[in-house]
Design a protein around this motif. Structure first.
Motif, short mmCIF file in Angstrom:
data_model
loop_
_atom_site.label_atom_id
_atom_site.label_comp_id
_atom_site.label_asym_id
_atom_site.label_seq_id
_atom_site.Cartn_x
_atom_site.Cartn_y
_atom_site.Cartn_z
N ARG A 158 0.84 -1.20 0.00
CA ARG A 158 0.00 0.00 0.00
C ARG A 158 0.87 1.25 0.00
O ARG A 158 1.71 1.43 0.88
N ASP A 195 -7.45 -8.53 -5.31
CA ASP A 195 -7.44 -8.07 -3.92
C ASP A 195 -8.35 -6.86 -3.76
O ASP A 195 -8.56 -6.06 -4.70
N THR A 196 -8.90 -6.71 -2.57
CA THR A 196 -9.62 -5.50 -2.18
C THR A 196 -8.95 -4.91 -0.95
O THR A 196 -8.11 -5.56 -0.33
N ASP A 197 -9.31 -3.70 -0.63
CA ASP A 197 -8.69 -3.02 0.52
C ASP A 197 -9.14 -3.68 1.82
O ASP A 197 -10.30 -3.58 2.20
N ARG A 203 -13.21 -0.40 -1.46
CA ARG A 203 -12.07 0.15 -2.21
C ARG A 203 -11.22 -1.01 -2.73
O ARG A 203 -11.08 -2.05 -2.07
N PRO A 205 -7.31 -1.84 -4.90
CA PRO A 205 -6.06 -1.29 -5.43
C PRO A 205 -6.03 -1.49 -6.94
O PRO A 205 -6.12 -2.62 -7.43
N GLN A 260 -3.43 5.05 -5.45
CA GLN A 260 -3.52 3.61 -5.71
C GLN A 260 -4.94 3.08 -5.68
O GLN A 260 -5.30 2.20 -6.46
N MET A 261 -5.78 3.58 -4.79
CA MET A 261 -7.07 2.97 -4.53
C MET A 261 -8.19 3.64 -5.34
O MET A 261 -8.17 4.84 -5.60
N GLU A 263 -12.37 4.06 -5.06
CA GLU A 263 -13.57 3.82 -4.27
C GLU A 263 -14.69 3.37 -5.20
O GLU A 263 -15.03 4.09 -6.16
#
Length: 755
Positions: A158, A195-197, A203, A205, A260-261, A263
């Protein structure tokens, strides 16, 4: 701005650490759960959005897992190859994404390796021809060992946490296929992160740097193929991820949080059939198998299945939906856990539509927090007469901000902070109002302790409400001054012991004071047996003259009751007490009102010529045989607000000692509802006598006064304590005028020689 409001503002300033604490909690993530709840509320109120692209879900569900023609989990890659190939070549699907990391690293020892290798080779050959199929890769926090047996942990790198050196960032788990007993595994190139946050659904990546290469999210890789963007056509440019054509033209840009993220802007619930068409993997495979069955009817049925419009130019996501596969989580539109493959579909729709959730930079959020907190808390703790309106406006402001937060999200997809500013404003307001209430209670107790024993309760309340400590000084105001005194009180001390005198006075003064205060008057002071009071200050009374006149009659009625009580007590009281009468004088006009005295000891009182005139009304009442004497100003003001309930009769015009101008005076006969017909006849005869008196018709006046004297409501000799009446007084004045006629310029004014 008055002192009370300044104190309220100062209190709010002193509480500014409260919104600061809310801002700190917000920046540290302490309000994330409440923030997510407020987002869910906004999504729920907004409802579903129309999808910009077709996304079809092929479910790895219990039906597929239990299908005999497929076999138990894990499946041979042959089934994925068959389904992907058929969807693209037969159904016209543009891209297929698979939301499962197809890795052979965890294959059980009992697995049929020959069958596994055969399926891997089939799928590998298909993928090697650069098909629009994207496989899944994931960090997912798992541990692994390298060829040397060293233990490593994969974690999503991250940017917001700070990155270690790039050579220390291990890559994700990627798909790898065993294609031979001694051959190295095949690693397909078309992969994207799933992957998710922190495992959530809000959110994701969009990219991650590693010591191998940069990995992009599954949705990015799918859209790259959907838009025919080249292998190097996705670039990270600060806080924006860009899709670029081969000639360098910007095709699409995606804003990112923390560089990076993304929403996710959720378009629909998982079970929305219109937005999320779903088909079991088992059904797709079965129809794909029928295409090569050799049976014309079966092949026609299969072709009809793949010709349905949902597939044409669509994006297909193959993912696990069976709860046993443990890939479920709640979403902003689904409070109960649903398959997480839906996250990728909504990311695709978010980017394809260009409808991104917009958030304010931190400095703007903090400005809203402090601004809303200060305005709402100041208005809520505002003092003075407009406090009620201010509090109402504070509530409307809070509701308006909440409405604006929801309205702008629905119309503009702008996420205004909701929890932090509202929470800060409410908590600061509660503290300010509570602190203010405690401070006012403390001040009220202190002022009551200092002045409650010798000031009227309403005066004390006025001091508390004003927010000011008592101080010297006053102001002019129109009031009605009230003076009363017991008739011949000096004789009482000669026949009563000190204890008897105290008991009698306390009972009498209590009765008078209770009535005065019940009618809105303010007790000024006691001077021996005398009662001094005011009506119209410090509490404004528009009808203060009427209230003062009414009080005088209620006091006289109460004194009648007390006389009967004292008589009933037998020998306890001498006859003088049974005859107790009180005289009351009233005057209305402008007076000086305020705290008078020294700086260490003062009293709330009244001063001025109109006060002195009220005192002259009380002392002069004896000379006119009246027990309730008032000025013309009081009579006029009383009739203006009280109508004709209070019955007056004129007693003429006098010049009191210390004044040069004549003052019309009046006797209060009583309350209209309590007077008899004889009393009204008495008043009429008395007024006729006054008319003869002013015409110097002494004989006519004497006759009328003699007649009215027999009808007076109180009579000497009959009623205890009554020594004279206005009729008897004027009969005596007329007799004197007959003996000594006045000069030719006599105007009927009587000059008082005593106070």
């Amino acid at each position: 701005m008055n002192r009370k409001r300044l104190k309220s503002l100062g209190l709010v300033v002193a509480l500014l650490p409260v919104p600061l604490l809310w801002c700190v909690l917000f920046s540290m993530g302490g309000l994330n759960r409440a923030r997510d709840w407020s987002m869910d509320l906004r999504f729920w109120l907004r409802g579903e959005l129309e999808a910009p692209v077709k996304v079809v879900y092929v479910d790895i569900d219990s039906k597929a897992i239990d299908a005999k023609e497929i076999g138990g989990w894990p499946w041979s890659r042959h089934y994925f190859a068959t389904v992907a190939r058929t969807l693209i070549e037969e159904a016209g699907v543009k891209v297929v994404g698979i939301d499962i990391v197809l890795s052979d690293s965890g294959v059980a020892e009992i697995a049929d390796l020959e069958k596994l290798i055969a399926g891997n080779r089939e799928f590998g050959r298909y993928l090697h021809s650069d098909q629009p199929v994207v496989l899944a890769a994931s960090f997912s926090g798992n541990q692994f060992r390298d060829v040397n047996g060293n233990l490593y942990r994969r974690e999503l790198p991250r940017l917001s946490d700070g990155l270690p050196p790039i050579d220390q960032i291990e890559g994700p788990e990627v798909p790898n296929f065993m294609v031979g007993h001694r051959a190295p595994p095949y690693a397909p190139g078309g992969v994207g992160l799933i992957d998710t946050d922190f495992g959530g659904t809000r959110r994701v990546p969009l990219w991650a740097p590693t010591n191998v290469r940069t990995y992009f999210h599954l949705s990015i890789e799918i859209l790259r193929r959907y838009w025919d963007v080249g292998d190097f056509g996705v670039k990270v440019n600060g806080d924006v991820l860009e899709f670029v054509s081969e000639d360098g033209q910007l095709l699409h840009s995606v804003p990112m949080l923390d560089g990076q993220m993304l929403e996710v802007n959720w378009f629909s619930k998982w079970n929305s059939s219109a937005q999320n068409p779903r088909i079991s993997f088992a059904d797709v495979y079965a129809y794909a198998h029928l295409l090569t069955s050799g049976d014309e009817v079966s092949e026609a049925s299969a072709r009809e299945f793949f010709a349905q419009d949902d597939f044409k130019d669509a994006i297909v996501l193959i993912g696990p939906v069976d709860p046993l596969l443990q890939d479920l989580a709640p979403t902003p539109l689904d409070p109960e856990p649903v398959p997480k493959v839906g996250v990728h579909g909504n990311v695709i729709k978010t980017i394809a539509s260009g409808i991104y959730l917009q958030r304010l930079p931190p400095w703007q959020i903090y400005s809203i927090v402090f601004g809303l907190t200060i305005v709402v808390s100041v208005m809520s703790s505002w003092g003075g007469g407009s406090s009620g309106l201010a509090r109402l406006l504070a509530i409307l402001l809070m509701l308006g901000y909440l409405y604006l937060s929801i309205h702008w999200f629905i119309d503009n997809h702008l996420v205004l902070p909701m929890v932090t500013p509202v929470g800060s404003a409410l908590s600061t307001t509660l503290l300010a109002v509570g602190w203010q209430a405690m401070r006012e209670q403390k001040a009220k107790g202190r002022i009551k302790g200092m002045f409650g024993t010798y000031l009227a309760p309403m005066v004390v309340e006025s001091m508390v409400e004003s927010g000011r400590d008592p101080e010297l000084g006053g102001h002019d105001a129109e009031i009605t001054a009230y003076f009363s005194d017991i008739q011949s009180f000096s004789a009482f001390s000669e026949v009563l012991t000190s204890s008897q005198l105290g008991e009698l006075l306390n009972e009498y003064l209590t009765a008078c004071t209770d009535i005065i205060q019940a009618e809105g008057g303010t007790l000024d002071k006691y001077i021996g047996d005398a009662v001094v009071a005011m009506f119209g200050a410090p509490v404004d009374l528009e009808n203060h003259a009427y209230k003062a006149c009414l009080t005088s009659q209620l006091v006289q009625v109460r004194l009648d009751e007390l006389r009967q009580k004292w008589i009933s007590e037998g020998d306890k009281w001498p006859a003088l007490v049974h005859q107790m009468r009180t005289r009351i004088g009233l005057n209305t006009g402008d007076c000086m009102i305020g705290n008078m005295g020294s700086r260490t000891r003062f009293n709330y009182t009244m001063m001025g010529d109109n006060v002195n005139l009220a005192a002259r009304m009380e002392s002069g009442a004896k000379s006119w045989g009246s027990f309730n004497m008032v000025t013309e100003a009081t009579r006029d003001a009383c009739e203006k607000h009280g109508g004709d309930r209070i019955v007056f009769r004129p007693l003429g015009r006098i010049i009191v000692k210390g004044r040069s101008k004549p003052v019309p005076i009046f006797d209060i006969v009583g309350l209209r509802e309590n007077l008899s017909a004889d009393t009204f006849k008495c008043i009429d005869l008395f007024q006729q006598g006054m008319a003869h008196y002013y015409r110097r018709d002494w004989a006519g006046a004497a006759e009328r006064f003699q007649q009215s004297a027999t009808l007076e409501p109180v009579q000497p000799g009959r009623d205890l304590g009554v020594k004279s009446t206005p009729s008897l007084v004027y009969r005596g004045i007329v007799a004197e005028m007959e003996r000594n006629p006045p000069p030719a310029d006599w105007d009927g004014v009587y000059v008082m020689t005593e106070k």
